[in-house]
Scaffold this motif. Structure first.
Motif, PDB file in Angstrom:
ATOM      1  N   ILE A 197     -10.231 -13.697   3.164  1.00  0.00           N
ATOM      2  CA  ILE A 197      -9.242 -12.636   2.949  1.00  0.00           C
ATOM      3  C   ILE A 197      -7.935 -13.053   3.608  1.00  0.00           C
ATOM      4  O   ILE A 197      -7.907 -13.344   4.808  1.00  0.00           O
ATOM      5  N   ALA A 198      -6.854 -13.093   2.846  1.00  0.00           N
ATOM      6  CA  ALA A 198      -5.527 -13.304   3.426  1.00  0.00           C
ATOM      7  C   ALA A 198      -4.961 -11.953   3.845  1.00  0.00           C
ATOM      8  O   ALA A 198      -4.839 -11.038   3.021  1.00  0.00           O
ATOM      9  N   MET A 199      -4.645 -11.818   5.123  1.00  0.00           N
ATOM     10  CA  MET A 199      -4.027 -10.592   5.652  1.00  0.00           C
ATOM     11  C   MET A 199      -2.550 -10.900   5.853  1.00  0.00           C
ATOM     12  O   MET A 199      -2.174 -11.615   6.776  1.00  0.00           O
ATOM     13  N   VAL A 200      -1.711 -10.337   4.983  1.00  0.00           N
ATOM     14  CA  VAL A 200      -0.313 -10.741   4.892  1.00  0.00           C
ATOM     15  C   VAL A 200       0.599  -9.647   5.408  1.00  0.00           C
ATOM     16  O   VAL A 200       0.511  -8.487   5.000  1.00  0.00           O
TER      17      VAL A 200
ATOM     18  N   LEU B 128      -9.294 -13.066  -1.583  1.00  0.00           N
ATOM     19  CA  LEU B 128      -8.649 -11.763  -1.665  1.00  0.00           C
ATOM     20  C   LEU B 128      -7.381 -11.785  -0.821  1.00  0.00           C
ATOM     21  O   LEU B 128      -7.301 -12.503   0.168  1.00  0.00           O
ATOM     22  N   ARG B 129      -6.408 -10.948  -1.223  1.00  0.00           N
ATOM     23  CA  ARG B 129      -5.137 -10.882  -0.519  1.00  0.00           C
ATOM     24  C   ARG B 129      -4.772  -9.415  -0.305  1.00  0.00           C
ATOM     25  O   ARG B 129      -4.711  -8.645  -1.273  1.00  0.00           O
ATOM     26  N   ILE B 130      -4.529  -9.057   0.950  1.00  0.00           N
ATOM     27  CA  ILE B 130      -4.136  -7.689   1.297  1.00  0.00           C
ATOM     28  C   ILE B 130      -2.836  -7.768   2.094  1.00  0.00           C
ATOM     29  O   ILE B 130      -2.716  -8.577   3.018  1.00  0.00           O
ATOM     30  N   THR B 131      -1.877  -6.934   1.732  1.00  0.00           N
ATOM     31  CA  THR B 131      -0.581  -6.952   2.403  1.00  0.00           C
ATOM     32  C   THR B 131      -0.179  -5.546   2.803  1.00  0.00           C
ATOM     33  O   THR B 131      -0.743  -4.554   2.343  1.00  0.00           O
ATOM     34  N   ASP B 132       0.818  -5.481   3.683  1.00  0.00           N
ATOM     35  CA  ASP B 132       1.452  -4.200   3.995  1.00  0.00           C
ATOM     36  C   ASP B 132       2.849  -4.198   3.375  1.00  0.00           C
ATOM     37  O   ASP B 132       3.264  -5.198   2.760  1.00  0.00           O
TER      38      ASP B 132
END
Length: 277
Positions: free
Chosen positions: A119-122, A139-143
């Motif tokens: 998981i990429a936490m961006v 998977l990629r999750i960003t704010d």
């Protein structure tokens, strides 16, 4: 300068932390977090960091206790790309990026082929090589602070087929060409809308959301997840995905995964899947 691969490696520090230059892996139970730790340079990747990444990833990849890898950056940015000071540092004037390109592609392959969910936490800047790292994750999750861009057209670089394929698989040909032609930055809502990221969450919820998802993934069948990664890769590469799926299905029976999953469902209890890869 690239680090000497024959040099002694630093020992694992107390608390489940492994450091290698500006790369750090913190392990807490079933979740390992790889942090690009160069915040003063927005976590830009030097040649030495690209060269070190496959070996850094080998630790959690080979640790049966680790079930999920989170990739993130220290401070306010994910990764602002390759350190531009290294772009012309090679000895061959006709191809000064040859060694850097080799190590960049090896690093991407190591992350893309990581055998467990990633998981990429961006947050903040995810530019150039940062996008390469993020697209190599599952998977990629960003704010909302996430800013994304790919800038080879700004410095006269040809994006590699490997990196282009990873981008194309996520956002399609039109958006791929837009990002590569223009080098312009897109915000987090645009990244979500186009498929460059999978989720957009409030900044204050980012870490909790990612670690909640990581805990969910860690509770599922590692064999099923490994099979999914390999079947998806086979489909994308035009290989015989049916054969891949059949092989893994037989393994679920031989390893007791299927029997445990069915028994846990019948007993209304969390499964204790035995397969560790």
């Amino acid at each position: 300068m690239v680090e000497d691969p024959s040099a002694p490696r630093p020992p694992r520090a107390p608390g489940g932390t492994l450091r290698r230059g500006h790369l750090r892996v913190d392990t807490d139970g079933a979740v390992a977090v790889l942090t690009i730790d160069r915040p003063a340079k927005r976590n830009s990747m030097t040649h030495a960091m690209w060269a070190a990444l496959p070996e850094v990833l080998a630790g959690p990849a080979g640790d049966p206790a680790v079930r999920v890898l989170v990739v993130t950056g220290a401070g306010a940015s994910f990764c602002a790309g390759a350190d531009i000071a290294d772009l012309l540092g090679g000895p061959d004037p006709e191809d000064p990026m040859a060694a850097l390109r080799r190590d960049n592609l090896a690093a991407q392959a190591a992350l893309r082929d990581f055998p467990k969910p990633t998981i990429a936490m961006v947050r903040g800047h995810c530019i150039g090589g940062g996008v390469e790292l993020a697209t190599c994750c599952d998977l990629r999750i960003t704010d909302p602070t996430g800013v994304f861009g790919i800038t080879p057209a700004k410095v006269g670089i040809v994006y590699t087929p490997e990196s282009t394929t990873a981008l194309l698989d996520l956002v399609g040909p039109g958006m791929t060409k837009y990002l590569l032609f223009s080098g312009e930055l897109v915000d987090a809502p645009t990244a979500l809308r186009t498929g460059l990221v999978d989720r957009l969450v409030p900044a204050e919820d980012l870490e909790d959301d990612v670690h909640r998802l990581a805990a969910v993934l860690a509770s599922r069948s590692a064999l099923s997840q490994r099979a999914t990664k390999e079947v998806v890769t086979a489909l994308g590469a035009g290989r015989d995905a049916q054969a891949e799926a059949g092989r893994w299905y037989r393994e679920t029976i031989a390893a007791g995964e299927l029997a445990e999953g069915v028994a846990a469902f019948a007993d209304r209890r969390p499964p204790r899947f035995p397969w560790r890869g």
